[in-house]
Design a protein around this motif. Structure first.
Motif, PDB file in Angstrom:
ATOM      1  N   GLY A   1      60.572 -14.302 -43.031  1.00  0.00           N
ATOM      2  CA  GLY A   1      59.933 -13.356 -42.129  1.00  0.00           C
ATOM      3  C   GLY A   1      58.948 -14.017 -41.185  1.00  0.00           C
ATOM      4  N   MET A   2      58.734 -15.312 -41.317  1.00  0.00           N
ATOM      5  CA  MET A   2      57.839 -16.065 -40.442  1.00  0.00           C
ATOM      6  C   MET A   2      58.670 -16.569 -39.255  1.00  0.00           C
ATOM      7  N   PRO A   3      58.124 -16.536 -38.038  1.00  0.00           N
ATOM      8  CA  PRO A   3      58.869 -17.082 -36.904  1.00  0.00           C
ATOM      9  C   PRO A   3      59.222 -18.559 -37.133  1.00  0.00           C
ATOM     10  N   MET A   4      60.321 -18.990 -36.554  1.00  0.00           N
ATOM     11  CA  MET A   4      60.752 -20.384 -36.696  1.00  0.00           C
ATOM     12  C   MET A   4      60.459 -21.211 -35.447  1.00  0.00           C
ATOM     13  N   GLU A   5      59.972 -20.556 -34.404  1.00  0.00           N
ATOM     14  CA  GLU A   5      59.593 -21.292 -33.195  1.00  0.00           C
ATOM     15  C   GLU A   5      58.416 -20.602 -32.538  1.00  0.00           C
ATOM     16  N   GLY A   6      57.753 -21.330 -31.668  1.00  0.00           N
ATOM     17  CA  GLY A   6      56.568 -20.809 -30.992  1.00  0.00           C
ATOM     18  C   GLY A   6      55.297 -21.254 -31.695  1.00  0.00           C
ATOM     19  N   HIS A   7      54.189 -20.709 -31.244  1.00  0.00           N
ATOM     20  CA  HIS A   7      52.863 -21.065 -31.760  1.00  0.00           C
ATOM     21  C   HIS A   7      52.090 -19.815 -32.160  1.00  0.00           C
ATOM     22  N   LEU A   8      51.055 -20.025 -32.948  1.00  0.00           N
ATOM     23  CA  LEU A   8      50.155 -18.930 -33.307  1.00  0.00           C
ATOM     24  C   LEU A   8      49.595 -18.285 -32.047  1.00  0.00           C
ATOM     25  N   GLU A   9      49.435 -16.963 -32.105  1.00  0.00           N
ATOM     26  CA  GLU A   9      48.837 -16.218 -31.006  1.00  0.00           C
ATOM     27  C   GLU A   9      47.798 -15.267 -31.576  1.00  0.00           C
ATOM     28  N   SER A  10      46.799 -14.965 -30.774  1.00  0.00           N
ATOM     29  CA  SER A  10      45.740 -14.040 -31.207  1.00  0.00           C
ATOM     30  C   SER A  10      46.347 -12.745 -31.722  1.00  0.00           C
ATOM     31  N   GLY A  11      45.835 -12.281 -32.850  1.00  0.00           N
ATOM     32  CA  GLY A  11      46.276 -11.017 -33.412  1.00  0.00           C
ATOM     33  C   GLY A  11      47.541 -11.079 -34.242  1.00  0.00           C
ATOM     34  N   ASP A  12      48.130 -12.261 -34.406  1.00  0.00           N
ATOM     35  CA  ASP A  12      49.344 -12.372 -35.222  1.00  0.00           C
ATOM     36  C   ASP A  12      49.098 -11.836 -36.629  1.00  0.00           C
ATOM     37  N   VAL A  13      50.052 -11.047 -37.111  1.00  0.00           N
ATOM     38  CA  VAL A  13      50.058 -10.578 -38.495  1.00  0.00           C
ATOM     39  C   VAL A  13      51.476 -10.767 -39.003  1.00  0.00           C
ATOM     40  N   PHE A  14      51.594 -11.402 -40.164  1.00  0.00           N
ATOM     41  CA  PHE A  14      52.905 -11.648 -40.750  1.00  0.00           C
ATOM     42  C   PHE A  14      52.965 -11.051 -42.150  1.00  0.00           C
ATOM     43  N   GLU A  15      53.966 -10.244 -42.381  1.00  0.00           N
ATOM     44  CA  GLU A  15      54.269  -9.716 -43.717  1.00  0.00           C
ATOM     45  C   GLU A  15      55.505 -10.499 -44.146  1.00  0.00           C
ATOM     46  N   VAL A  16      55.333 -11.424 -45.073  1.00  0.00           N
ATOM     47  CA  VAL A  16      56.409 -12.343 -45.428  1.00  0.00           C
ATOM     48  C   VAL A  16      56.715 -12.275 -46.925  1.00  0.00           C
ATOM     49  N   LYS A  17      57.817 -12.889 -47.271  1.00  0.00           N
ATOM     50  CA  LYS A  17      58.183 -13.109 -48.676  1.00  0.00           C
ATOM     51  C   LYS A  17      58.057 -14.618 -48.900  1.00  0.00           C
TER      52      LYS A  17
ATOM     53  N   MET B   1      49.662 -12.372 -43.984  1.00  0.00           N
ATOM     54  CA  MET B   1      48.876 -13.380 -43.280  1.00  0.00           C
ATOM     55  C   MET B   1      48.420 -12.780 -41.948  1.00  0.00           C
ATOM     56  N   GLU B   2      47.112 -12.751 -41.733  1.00  0.00           N
ATOM     57  CA  GLU B   2      46.562 -12.197 -40.490  1.00  0.00           C
ATOM     58  C   GLU B   2      45.717 -13.261 -39.814  1.00  0.00           C
ATOM     59  N   LEU B   3      46.004 -13.499 -38.549  1.00  0.00           N
ATOM     60  CA  LEU B   3      45.208 -14.444 -37.776  1.00  0.00           C
ATOM     61  C   LEU B   3      43.969 -13.699 -37.279  1.00  0.00           C
TER      62      LEU B   3
END
Length: 151
Positions: A40-56, A70-72
């Motif tokens: 569920g995590m992106p495989m390309e790009g960079h962190l951006e303000s406000g990113d929130v990831f709900e992952v396994k 994970m919340e930036l």
């Protein structure tokens, strides 16, 4: 909360190059190879303000998946700093502050992690020390092959 875990590594690369490797999703996956996978995590790009990831998360890539958030909370690309607030499983709060600072001959990446995992906090502190130390060697390899435009 328990005493924070602080891990620093020095690199013979510019702060911009170290920041790139520390905030790029493909580099994150490479640095975590063999440690954990994040479905569920992106495989390309960079962190951006406000990113929130709900992952396994799967430790070592094969253990049963665990829901993890994970919340930036802060991102300063100019100052080369981010702060994330994470939780999942027995981890009530995993606060990670990453900074990259200039050195005379390169850059220093510092991971500052504060963990609240109840009775398992001491074990999670050991895990954090292992994870953030283990990322160093893959980052050295990534920096060695990095495009000079990122240096």
């Amino acid at each position: 909360m328990a005493k924070p875990v602080v891990i620093s590594h020095d690199y013979q690369a510019s702060p911009a190059a170290v920041w790139h490797v520390a905030t790029d999703f493909a580099c994150f996956a490479e640095a975590m190879k063999g440690i954990a996978t994040f479905e569920g995590m992106p495989m390309e790009g960079h962190l951006e303000s406000g990113d929130v990831f709900e992952v396994k998360v799967r430790l070592f890539g094969w253990m049963p998946p665990m829901d993890y958030r994970m919340e930036l909370a802060e991102l300063d690309p100019i100052g080369h700093m981010f702060r994330s607030v994470e939780s999942g499983g027995s981890i009530r709060r995993w606060e990670h502050v990453l900074t990259v600072t200039a050195l005379e001959d390169g850059a220093r990446l510092t991971d500052h992690v504060t963990i609240d995992a109840g009775f398992s906090t001491p074990l999670m502190r050991l895990w954090a020390r292992y994870v953030y130390t283990r990322r160093h060697v893959p980052r050295l390899r990534m920096l060695a092959r990095l495009d000079p435009d990122h240096a």
